[in-house]
Design a protein around this motif. Structure first.
Motif, mmCIF file in Angstrom:
data_model
loop_
_atom_site.group_PDB
_atom_site.id
_atom_site.type_symbol
_atom_site.label_atom_id
_atom_site.label_comp_id
_atom_site.label_asym_id
_atom_site.label_seq_id
_atom_site.Cartn_x
_atom_site.Cartn_y
_atom_site.Cartn_z
ATOM 1 N N THR A 37 -0.535 4.496 -18.798
ATOM 2 C CA THR A 37 0.837 4.686 -19.280
ATOM 3 C C THR A 37 0.957 3.989 -20.627
ATOM 4 O O THR A 37 0.732 2.780 -20.730
ATOM 5 C CB THR A 37 1.850 4.088 -18.289
ATOM 6 O OG1 THR A 37 1.635 4.651 -16.991
ATOM 7 C CG2 THR A 37 3.276 4.383 -18.737
ATOM 8 N N ASP A 38 1.299 4.768 -21.647
ATOM 9 C CA ASP A 38 1.364 4.220 -23.019
ATOM 10 C C ASP A 38 0.075 3.484 -23.377
ATOM 11 O O ASP A 38 0.094 2.436 -24.032
ATOM 12 C CB ASP A 38 2.570 3.284 -23.160
ATOM 13 C CG ASP A 38 3.893 4.002 -22.999
ATOM 14 O OD1 ASP A 38 3.961 5.198 -23.341
ATOM 15 O OD2 ASP A 38 4.857 3.375 -22.505
ATOM 16 N N GLY A 39 -1.040 4.039 -22.945
ATOM 17 C CA GLY A 39 -2.339 3.480 -23.295
ATOM 18 C C GLY A 39 -2.758 2.270 -22.493
ATOM 19 O O GLY A 39 -3.807 1.673 -22.785
ATOM 20 N N VAL A 40 -1.984 1.877 -21.476
ATOM 21 C CA VAL A 40 -2.312 0.709 -20.648
ATOM 22 C C VAL A 40 -2.772 1.189 -19.279
ATOM 23 O O VAL A 40 -2.098 1.992 -18.619
ATOM 24 C CB VAL A 40 -1.096 -0.228 -20.499
ATOM 25 C CG1 VAL A 40 -1.431 -1.397 -19.589
ATOM 26 C CG2 VAL A 40 -0.655 -0.726 -21.872
ATOM 27 N N LEU A 41 -3.919 0.683 -18.829
ATOM 28 C CA LEU A 41 -4.515 1.108 -17.573
ATOM 29 C C LEU A 41 -4.067 0.244 -16.405
ATOM 30 O O LEU A 41 -4.011 -0.983 -16.508
ATOM 31 C CB LEU A 41 -6.044 1.036 -17.681
ATOM 32 C CG LEU A 41 -6.847 1.300 -16.402
ATOM 33 C CD1 LEU A 41 -6.685 2.750 -15.936
ATOM 34 C CD2 LEU A 41 -8.324 0.963 -16.608
ATOM 35 N N ARG A 42 -3.754 0.891 -15.278
ATOM 36 C CA ARG A 42 -3.529 0.191 -14.017
ATOM 37 C C ARG A 42 -4.319 0.901 -12.934
ATOM 38 O O ARG A 42 -4.149 2.105 -12.710
ATOM 39 C CB ARG A 42 -2.055 0.155 -13.633
ATOM 40 C CG ARG A 42 -1.773 -0.668 -12.349
ATOM 41 C CD ARG A 42 -0.296 -0.628 -11.982
ATOM 42 N NE ARG A 42 0.042 -1.597 -10.932
ATOM 43 C CZ ARG A 42 -0.035 -1.342 -9.622
ATOM 44 N NH1 ARG A 42 -0.441 -0.142 -9.206
ATOM 45 N NH2 ARG A 42 0.295 -2.266 -8.753
ATOM 46 N N LEU A 43 -5.194 0.157 -12.253
ATOM 47 C CA LEU A 43 -5.946 0.660 -11.114
ATOM 48 C C LEU A 43 -5.306 0.137 -9.839
ATOM 49 O O LEU A 43 -5.089 -1.065 -9.712
ATOM 50 C CB LEU A 43 -7.409 0.202 -11.171
ATOM 51 C CG LEU A 43 -8.195 0.587 -12.431
ATOM 52 C CD1 LEU A 43 -9.558 -0.091 -12.418
ATOM 53 C CD2 LEU A 43 -8.347 2.097 -12.530
ATOM 54 N N SER A 44 -5.008 1.024 -8.891
ATOM 55 C CA SER A 44 -4.357 0.580 -7.666
ATOM 56 C C SER A 44 -5.034 1.207 -6.455
ATOM 57 O O SER A 44 -5.526 2.338 -6.501
ATOM 58 C CB SER A 44 -2.863 0.928 -7.671
ATOM 59 O OG SER A 44 -2.671 2.314 -7.844
ATOM 60 N N THR A 45 -5.054 0.448 -5.358
ATOM 61 C CA THR A 45 -5.578 0.947 -4.101
ATOM 62 C C THR A 45 -4.582 1.908 -3.479
ATOM 63 O O THR A 45 -3.449 2.037 -3.944
ATOM 64 C CB THR A 45 -5.841 -0.205 -3.127
ATOM 65 O OG1 THR A 45 -4.578 -0.782 -2.738
ATOM 66 C CG2 THR A 45 -6.703 -1.284 -3.763
ATOM 67 N N ARG A 46 -4.990 2.539 -2.382
ATOM 68 C CA ARG A 46 -4.076 3.486 -1.750
ATOM 69 C C ARG A 46 -2.875 2.788 -1.132
ATOM 70 O O ARG A 46 -1.870 3.431 -0.844
ATOM 71 C CB ARG A 46 -4.817 4.333 -0.714
ATOM 72 C CG ARG A 46 -5.221 3.621 0.553
ATOM 73 C CD ARG A 46 -6.149 4.506 1.370
ATOM 74 N NE ARG A 46 -6.124 4.186 2.790
ATOM 75 C CZ ARG A 46 -6.998 4.648 3.669
ATOM 76 N NH1 ARG A 46 -7.970 5.451 3.260
ATOM 77 N NH2 ARG A 46 -6.905 4.332 4.936
ATOM 78 N N GLY A 47 -2.947 1.472 -0.961
ATOM 79 C CA GLY A 47 -1.796 0.703 -0.513
ATOM 80 C C GLY A 47 -0.948 0.171 -1.648
ATOM 81 O O GLY A 47 0.056 -0.499 -1.418
ATOM 82 N N GLY A 48 -1.348 0.448 -2.904
ATOM 83 C CA GLY A 48 -0.562 0.044 -4.057
ATOM 84 C C GLY A 48 -0.961 -1.274 -4.688
ATOM 85 O O GLY A 48 -0.332 -1.709 -5.655
ATOM 86 N N ARG A 49 -2.024 -1.919 -4.194
ATOM 87 C CA ARG A 49 -2.429 -3.215 -4.748
ATOM 88 C C ARG A 49 -3.116 -3.023 -6.097
ATOM 89 O O ARG A 49 -3.972 -2.154 -6.251
ATOM 90 C CB ARG A 49 -3.360 -3.930 -3.771
ATOM 91 C CG ARG A 49 -3.737 -5.356 -4.183
ATOM 92 C CD ARG A 49 -4.371 -6.090 -3.010
ATOM 93 N NE ARG A 49 -5.596 -5.457 -2.574
ATOM 94 C CZ ARG A 49 -6.796 -5.730 -3.073
ATOM 95 N NH1 ARG A 49 -6.926 -6.624 -4.041
ATOM 96 N NH2 ARG A 49 -7.868 -5.126 -2.609
ATOM 97 N N ASP A 50 -2.746 -3.834 -7.071
ATOM 98 C CA ASP A 50 -3.312 -3.755 -8.419
ATOM 99 C C ASP A 50 -4.696 -4.408 -8.434
ATOM 100 O O ASP A 50 -4.832 -5.602 -8.172
ATOM 101 C CB ASP A 50 -2.381 -4.465 -9.412
ATOM 102 C CG ASP A 50 -2.794 -4.259 -10.859
ATOM 103 O OD1 ASP A 50 -3.979 -3.988 -11.122
ATOM 104 O OD2 ASP A 50 -1.927 -4.382 -11.742
ATOM 105 N N VAL A 51 -5.736 -3.620 -8.742
ATOM 106 C CA VAL A 51 -7.105 -4.147 -8.780
ATOM 107 C C VAL A 51 -7.738 -3.907 -10.147
ATOM 108 O O VAL A 51 -8.959 -3.854 -10.268
ATOM 109 C CB VAL A 51 -7.969 -3.528 -7.661
ATOM 110 C CG1 VAL A 51 -7.510 -4.000 -6.287
ATOM 111 C CG2 VAL A 51 -7.959 -1.998 -7.731
ATOM 112 N N THR A 52 -6.916 -3.797 -11.172
ATOM 113 C CA THR A 52 -7.423 -3.520 -12.505
ATOM 114 C C THR A 52 -8.445 -4.560 -12.948
ATOM 115 O O THR A 52 -9.496 -4.225 -13.529
ATOM 116 C CB THR A 52 -6.265 -3.476 -13.524
ATOM 117 O OG1 THR A 52 -5.228 -2.630 -13.026
ATOM 118 C CG2 THR A 52 -6.749 -2.965 -14.864
#
Length: 302
Positions: free
Chosen positions: A33-48
């Motif tokens: 989003t706007d060039g910023v990466l966010r990696l999330s698990t299927r439960g929504g936890r941020d693991v970037t």
């Protein structure tokens, strides 16, 4: 966004279906989003921070959401055990690049602000294939096949987990459009206790939610050897210790003798040979910690 899940079933056939390998790894949504990466698990936890080698995903598009699976390959075959040491904490970029994961992408949910989830799979796939995923060395496009039986046989020969059948016209809505066909019986369980011998964890006592209780479903000892597994389990379980068993019915004495109890918040996956009439797992083998599964989402899988 919630990832669409496949339903276990028999292999569907016909021209309305396409097939993919069921990658044995960690399911992730990659949102830029706007060039910023966010990696999330299927439960929504941020693991970037756990996967710095995937930072290049921002080069694919400044606004995109991709669905895929993080895998570590051994001899060309994904190994969940090899991935286990990467699932629980941020890692230095130098360590990650020494043995990088691969993000196997199989769907696109948003592109340049347009929600694509109501579009049929074949349209989403065509959009995905137009993106320059090859420009990122740690990203690969999960191949599609039209012969499900041949792919199922090939994955069996290579010792892989199985395949996923997808209906060409299916939207991304959690419906019956995806069917998983596996060679192994696997089950995600919650750990309610553990046993040690000479400082090593030798067994996990496993449970599944049953109404408001945690039902005891057996003990697993196979697969727990190895320093990475021992380190991860020790770190996770020690932080959740409690004085009494969390199970609705105390485990049999032979299983629970000398056990240390814990809150049932750590999810693990086991392979097994089915279920006994008493609701116990037959010959379970530990496969790894499921850092991508939230405790409240654990259910009996068959």
């Amino acid at each position: 966004m919630q990832p669409m899940l496949a339903t276990p079933g028999a292999l569907p056939t016909g021209p309305e279906w396409v097939y993919e390998v069921k990658w044995d790894g960690m399911r992730l949504l990659a949102a830029v989003t706007d060039g910023v990466l966010r990696l999330s698990t299927r439960g929504g936890r941020d693991v970037t921070a756990d996967f710095p080698e995937l930072a290049g995903l921002t080069a694919i598009a400044p606004d995109v959401v991709l669905d895929g699976e993080v895998v570590l390959l051994e001899d060309g075959v994904p190994s969940f055990a090899a991935l286990a040491d990467r699932l629980h904490a941020p890692v230095a970029r130098t360590k990650a690049l020494a043995r990088p994961v691969t993000f196997m992408v199989f769907d696109v949910l948003r592109l340049y602000g347009v929600d694509l989830r109501e579009r049929p799979l074949h349209e989403r796939r065509a959009t995905l294939e137009r993106l320059d995923t090859a420009a990122v060395s740690t990203v690969a496009l999960s191949p599609l096949y039209t012969d499900g039986r041949a792919l199922l046989d090939a994955t069996a020969r290579r010792g892989m987990e199985g395949i996923v059948a997808k209906r060409r016209e299916s939207p991304y809505d959690g419906g019956p459009g995806w069917v998983k066909v596996t060679h192994l019986h696997t089950q995600t369980c919650l750990v309610g206790g553990w046993r040690t011998e000479r400082g090593a964890i030798t067994a996990l006592l496993l449970g599944l939610p049953d109404g408001g209780d945690l039902a005891y479903v057996g003990r697993v000892g196979a697969g727990l050897a190895g320093a990475p597994v021992q380190r991860v389990l020790s770190d996770l379980l020690t932080d959740t210790a409690r004085a009494t068993p969390p199970f609705g019915e105390r485990p049999p004495r032979a299983d629970g003798a000398g056990a240390q109890w814990c809150e049932p918040v750590v999810a693990v996956e086991v392979a097994h040979l089915g279920w006994t009439s008493a609701g116990r797992l037959r010959q379970p083998v530990f496969r790894g910690v499921r850092a991508d599964v939230e405790p409240q989402d654990v259910r009996r899988e068959g």
